[in-house]
Design a protein around this motif. Structure first.
Motif, PDB file in Angstrom:
ATOM      1  N   LYS A  82       1.019  -1.303  -0.015  1.00 21.46           N
ATOM      2  CA  LYS A  82      -0.554   0.068   0.053  1.00 21.46           C
ATOM      3  C   LYS A  82       0.785   1.211   0.084  1.00 21.46           C
ATOM      4  O   LYS A  82       0.261   2.453  -0.289  1.00 21.46           O
ATOM      5  CB  LYS A  82      -0.652  -0.026   1.039  1.00 21.46           C
ATOM      6  N   ASP A  83       2.446   1.380   0.135  1.00 25.02           N
ATOM      7  CA  ASP A  83       2.677   2.287   0.188  1.00 25.02           C
ATOM      8  C   ASP A  83       3.720   3.017  -1.354  1.00 25.02           C
ATOM      9  O   ASP A  83       3.948   2.410  -2.410  1.00 25.02           O
ATOM     10  CB  ASP A  83       4.521   1.650   0.430  1.00 25.02           C
ATOM     11  N   PRO A  84       2.819   3.986  -1.721  1.00 21.91           N
ATOM     12  CA  PRO A  84       2.543   4.612  -3.053  1.00 21.91           C
ATOM     13  C   PRO A  84       4.783   5.158  -3.077  1.00 21.91           C
ATOM     14  O   PRO A  84       4.622   4.452  -4.557  1.00 21.91           O
ATOM     15  CB  PRO A  84       2.163   5.627  -3.310  1.00 21.91           C
ATOM     16  N   PHE A  85       4.826   4.804  -2.344  1.00 18.67           N
ATOM     17  CA  PHE A  85       6.491   5.055  -2.931  1.00 18.67           C
ATOM     18  C   PHE A  85       6.864   3.839  -2.749  1.00 18.67           C
ATOM     19  O   PHE A  85       8.706   4.227  -4.258  1.00 18.67           O
ATOM     20  CB  PHE A  85       7.247   6.335  -1.165  1.00 18.67           C
ATOM     21  N   GLN A  86       7.019   3.098  -2.609  1.00 21.53           N
ATOM     22  CA  GLN A  86       7.778   1.891  -2.826  1.00 21.53           C
ATOM     23  C   GLN A  86       7.351   0.965  -4.618  1.00 21.53           C
ATOM     24  O   GLN A  86       8.591   1.084  -5.444  1.00 21.53           O
ATOM     25  CB  GLN A  86       6.890   0.534  -1.561  1.00 21.53           C
ATOM     26  N   HIS A 103       9.990   1.552  -7.394  1.00 21.82           N
ATOM     27  CA  HIS A 103      10.081  -0.141  -8.742  1.00 21.82           C
ATOM     28  C   HIS A 103      10.117  -0.062 -10.322  1.00 21.82           C
ATOM     29  O   HIS A 103      10.630   0.418 -10.696  1.00 21.82           O
ATOM     30  CB  HIS A 103       8.849  -1.164  -7.828  1.00 21.82           C
ATOM     31  N   LEU A 104       8.598   1.279 -10.125  1.00 19.76           N
ATOM     32  CA  LEU A 104       8.301   1.900 -11.806  1.00 19.76           C
ATOM     33  C   LEU A 104       9.960   2.824 -12.296  1.00 19.76           C
ATOM     34  O   LEU A 104       9.895   2.369 -13.478  1.00 19.76           O
ATOM     35  CB  LEU A 104       7.169   2.290 -11.569  1.00 19.76           C
ATOM     36  N   GLU A 105      10.430   3.518 -11.637  1.00 27.41           N
ATOM     37  CA  GLU A 105      11.491   4.408 -11.824  1.00 27.41           C
ATOM     38  C   GLU A 105      12.543   3.616 -12.154  1.00 27.41           C
ATOM     39  O   GLU A 105      12.947   3.889 -13.318  1.00 27.41           O
ATOM     40  CB  GLU A 105      11.745   5.178 -10.555  1.00 27.41           C
ATOM     41  N   VAL A 132       3.440  11.048  -8.056  1.00 31.62           N
ATOM     42  CA  VAL A 132       2.392  10.031  -7.023  1.00 31.62           C
ATOM     43  C   VAL A 132       1.155  11.216  -6.243  1.00 31.62           C
ATOM     44  O   VAL A 132       1.481  11.678  -5.473  1.00 31.62           O
ATOM     45  CB  VAL A 132       3.403   9.972  -5.816  1.00 31.62           C
ATOM     46  N   HIS A 133      -0.120  10.163  -7.097  1.00 37.44           N
ATOM     47  CA  HIS A 133       0.081   9.738  -8.017  1.00 37.44           C
ATOM     48  C   HIS A 133       0.000  10.166  -9.427  1.00 37.44           C
ATOM     49  O   HIS A 133       0.232  10.125 -10.480  1.00 37.44           O
ATOM     50  CB  HIS A 133      -1.062   9.376  -8.167  1.00 37.44           C
TER      51      HIS A 133
END
Length: 228
Positions: free
Chosen positions: A104-108, A112-114, A132-133
């Protein structure tokens, strides 16, 4: 009048090309970031991504975006290339989109995508970055700013939504509850192209950086280029 990069006499200037999704983000870079970074000897050049031979704006297909990033990285290897794309509603062909960690951590998720985009582009002068987001999330940094453009009642709604999350960047990416959808639902007549950059200007870069951790870290990385 278009702003031009400094001449040869300022040879220590770091040049950063920022690929953005739309005119709002382009204005945001020019109006909020350009002067701040120029004072630090870093020249920012926003570039609107092309979606077709005639159209510009939006990350509708990574396959159309990657060649643009690649060409710019190769064009001048002494310049930095980075991105300011929304993490919300990325296309299915975006690197790492099928292996996002279950958290649920948007930073993780963003990191990952970066990382995956960075590996896919593969150039040392490329710095991947996602919002984000999405851009409207930054506007939740100070809901009071909306009172200058919309009915007073809007502020209390936006403040309640902001306080329901740890930070503006945590406001979720559900199709009906993403920041842009929330703002449109309560701010009748909201137009991103018209209001987006103006609201950001009213809020100010310092406040946005204080509220938005991931965005702040991206700017820090750019700032540190001058000493690297």
């Amino acid at each position: 009048m278009a702003q031009k990069p400094p001449g040869r006499e300022t040879y220590t200037m770091i040049r950063v090309n920022i690929f953005v999704e739309g005119q709002t983000e382009e204005t945001f870079v020019r109006e909020l970031l350009y002067g701040y970074f120029l004072a630090k000897n870093i020249y920012l050049n926003p570039i609107l991504v092309k979606t077709s031979s005639t159209g510009k704006g939006g990350v509708v297909s990574y396959a159309k975006i990657k060649p643009q990033l690649n060409r710019k990285c190769l064009e001048d290897k002494t310049a930095i290339v980075t991105t300011m794309f929304d993490m919300y509603a990325l296309p299915n062909d975006f690197p790492g989109s099928h292996s996002i960690p279950k958290t649920k951590d948007p930073f993780q998720k963003a990191e990952h995508l970066e990382r995956e985009m960075g590996k896919d582009v593969g150039h040392k002068n490329f710095i991947p970055n996602l919002l984000v987001h999405e851009f409207e999330g930054l506007l939740y940094s100070q809901p009071d700013a909306f009172s200058l453009w919309f009915d007073e009642g809007v502020v209390s709604i936006l403040q309640a939504e902001r306080h329901a999350f740890p930070s503006p960047e945590h406001i979720n990416d559900h199709p009906q509850k993403a920041p842009s959808k929330r703002i449109r639902n309560c701010c009748k007549g909201y137009d991103k192209a018209l209001h987006g950059s103006l609201l950001a200007l009213d809020i100010g870069l310092d406040t946005i950086r204080q509220e938005c951790q991931h965005f702040h870290q991206w700017l820090l990385r750019l700032e540190n280029l001058i000493s690297s």
